[in-house]
Design a protein around this motif. Structure first.
Motif, short mmCIF file in Angstrom:
data_model
loop_
_atom_site.label_atom_id
_atom_site.label_comp_id
_atom_site.label_asym_id
_atom_site.label_seq_id
_atom_site.Cartn_x
_atom_site.Cartn_y
_atom_site.Cartn_z
N TYR A 145 0.80 -1.23 0.00
CA TYR A 145 0.00 0.00 0.00
C TYR A 145 0.83 1.28 0.00
O TYR A 145 0.28 2.38 0.03
CB TYR A 145 -0.92 0.04 1.24
N GLY A 146 2.12 1.17 -0.02
CA GLY A 146 2.96 2.36 0.05
C GLY A 146 2.75 3.32 -1.10
O GLY A 146 2.91 4.53 -0.96
N TRP A 147 2.35 2.77 -2.28
CA TRP A 147 2.14 3.64 -3.45
C TRP A 147 1.03 4.65 -3.20
O TRP A 147 1.02 5.74 -3.80
CB TRP A 147 1.80 2.78 -4.67
N ILE A 148 0.10 4.32 -2.27
CA ILE A 148 -0.99 5.25 -1.99
C ILE A 148 -0.44 6.51 -1.34
O ILE A 148 -0.81 7.63 -1.68
CB ILE A 148 -2.04 4.58 -1.08
N GLY A 149 0.47 6.33 -0.38
CA GLY A 149 1.08 7.48 0.26
C GLY A 149 1.86 8.34 -0.73
O GLY A 149 1.81 9.56 -0.70
N VAL A 150 2.60 7.65 -1.62
CA VAL A 150 3.35 8.38 -2.64
C VAL A 150 2.40 9.18 -3.53
O VAL A 150 2.65 10.34 -3.87
CB VAL A 150 4.21 7.42 -3.48
N LEU A 151 1.29 8.54 -3.91
CA LEU A 151 0.31 9.20 -4.77
C LEU A 151 -0.30 10.42 -4.07
O LEU A 151 -0.51 11.47 -4.69
CB LEU A 151 -0.79 8.21 -5.15
N ILE A 152 -0.57 10.30 -2.77
CA ILE A 152 -1.12 11.43 -2.01
C ILE A 152 -0.14 12.59 -2.00
O ILE A 152 -0.52 13.75 -2.21
CB ILE A 152 -1.46 10.98 -0.57
N VAL A 153 1.14 12.27 -1.78
CA VAL A 153 2.15 13.32 -1.78
C VAL A 153 2.22 14.00 -3.14
O VAL A 153 2.30 15.23 -3.25
CB VAL A 153 3.53 12.74 -1.39
N VAL A 154 2.17 13.19 -4.21
CA VAL A 154 2.22 13.75 -5.57
C VAL A 154 1.02 14.68 -5.80
O VAL A 154 1.16 15.77 -6.37
CB VAL A 154 2.24 12.62 -6.62
N PHE A 155 -0.16 14.25 -5.37
CA PHE A 155 -1.36 15.07 -5.53
C PHE A 155 -1.25 16.38 -4.75
O PHE A 155 -1.64 17.45 -5.24
CB PHE A 155 -2.61 14.31 -5.08
N ILE A 156 -0.74 16.32 -3.53
CA ILE A 156 -0.60 17.54 -2.71
C ILE A 156 0.37 18.51 -3.36
O ILE A 156 0.07 19.70 -3.52
CB ILE A 156 -0.13 17.17 -1.29
N VAL A 157 1.53 18.00 -3.75
CA VAL A 157 2.53 18.86 -4.38
C VAL A 157 2.02 19.40 -5.71
O VAL A 157 2.15 20.59 -6.03
CB VAL A 157 3.86 18.10 -4.56
N GLY A 158 1.42 18.51 -6.50
CA GLY A 158 0.90 18.93 -7.80
C GLY A 158 -0.24 19.92 -7.66
O GLY A 158 -0.33 20.89 -8.42
N GLY A 159 -1.12 19.69 -6.67
CA GLY A 159 -2.22 20.62 -6.45
C GLY A 159 -1.75 22.00 -6.04
O GLY A 159 -2.27 23.02 -6.50
N ALA A 160 -0.75 22.05 -5.16
CA ALA A 160 -0.20 23.33 -4.74
C ALA A 160 0.43 24.06 -5.92
O ALA A 160 0.25 25.27 -6.10
CB ALA A 160 0.82 23.13 -3.63
N GLY A 161 1.16 23.31 -6.76
CA GLY A 161 1.76 23.92 -7.93
C GLY A 161 0.72 24.44 -8.91
O GLY A 161 0.87 25.52 -9.48
N TYR A 162 -0.36 23.66 -9.09
CA TYR A 162 -1.43 24.08 -10.01
C TYR A 162 -2.13 25.34 -9.49
O TYR A 162 -2.43 26.25 -10.28
CB TYR A 162 -2.45 22.96 -10.18
N ASN A 163 -2.38 25.40 -8.19
CA ASN A 163 -3.03 26.59 -7.62
C ASN A 163 -2.17 27.83 -7.81
O ASN A 163 -2.68 28.91 -8.13
CB ASN A 163 -3.31 26.37 -6.12
N GLU A 164 -0.86 27.70 -7.61
CA GLU A 164 0.04 28.84 -7.81
C GLU A 164 0.03 29.27 -9.27
O GLU A 164 0.03 30.46 -9.59
CB GLU A 164 1.46 28.47 -7.37
N TRP A 165 0.06 28.28 -10.17
CA TRP A 165 0.03 28.61 -11.60
C TRP A 165 -1.28 29.29 -11.98
O TRP A 165 -1.29 30.27 -12.74
CB TRP A 165 0.19 27.34 -12.42
N ARG A 166 -2.38 28.81 -11.42
CA ARG A 166 -3.69 29.39 -11.74
C ARG A 166 -3.77 30.83 -11.22
O ARG A 166 -4.28 31.72 -11.91
CB ARG A 166 -4.81 28.54 -11.12
#
Length: 228
Positions: free
Chosen positions: A27-48
């Motif tokens: 299940y470790g990939w779930i944690g990695v995916l959550i981190v990717v989503f958080i980082v990606g979401g923050a980057g997308y919000n800044e870009w927007r």
């Protein structure tokens, strides 16, 4: 011989460690995916946010450039060529309707367009309708103008008191002086009415020969004296 309890504890700890590693592999990939989503979401919000700021700045610069044009037709043509979306379209229509003395037909057309655009916020549409009633004046029947103002005068609408002011002027136009004075007196007592509107209402009451009643101002609640 080693202590059986100690041996059992060591085995139990090892089993727990093996289970933990097994769960991490599964299940470790779930944690990695959550981190990717958080980082990606923050980057997308800044870009927007950055894109929105750049778009707003470009729109503002284009509007200022258009307003600097010499002739009315040049200004209108320049504003008509500005790329706009959302609330920017409402701002453009209001700007196009800002010079009724020079081009009354274009002013009314811009106001009608904005008032009928259901994609725009109600506040912009109310302002366009209110402005349209003022500009069109006696060219439109009193009943038609009153029907346009009536929804704007409802409680909670942002331009309620301004609509009530215009409705009072319609009573003056109909030669219903007493009713007009009463409506203007009510506006003077309305706590939502701005100072400028109250001043205009007072002047109109005087011009109509009515008696100005002092506006009531809510007094702060009395404070009890606990010291004594």
């Amino acid at each position: 011989m080693s202590n059986p309890d100690s041996f059992i504890d060591e085995v139990t700890e090892e089993v727990r460690r093996d289970r933990l590693f097994a769960m991490f592999r599964k299940y470790g990939w779930i944690g990695v995916l959550i981190v990717v989503f958080i980082v990606g979401g923050a980057g997308y919000n800044e870009w927007r946010k950055s894109a929105a700021e750049a778009r707003a700045e470009a729109f503002g610069d284009a509007v200022l450039d258009a307003l600097d044009m010499g002739g009315v037709e040049e200004r209108r043509a320049a504003m008509g060529a500005i790329a706009a979306d959302g609330d920017q379209n409402a701002v453009l229509q209001l700007l196009l309707a800002s010079d009724p003395d020079t081009d009354r037909a274009a002013t009314l057309a811009a106001l009608e367009t904005l008032a009928g655009d259901e994609s725009q916020p109600q506040s912009y549409r109310d302002l366009a309708t209110l402005r349209h009633v003022v500009v069109v004046g006696a060219e439109a029947p009193v009943a038609e103008r009153r029907a346009a103002l009536d929804p704007i005068a409802a409680p909670g609408r942002p331009f309620r008191t301004l609509a009530l002011e215009q409705m009072a002027y319609l009573l003056v136009e109909e030669k219903k002086t007493d009713e007009a004075v009463a409506a203007l007196q009510a506006l003077m007592q309305d706590q939502e009415a701005p100072a400028g509107l109250r001043s205009r209402a007072e002047q109109m009451i005087v011009a109509l020969g009515g008696e100005v009643q002092p506006a009531t101002v809510p007094q702060p609640a009395a404070q009890t004296d606990d010291a004594g």
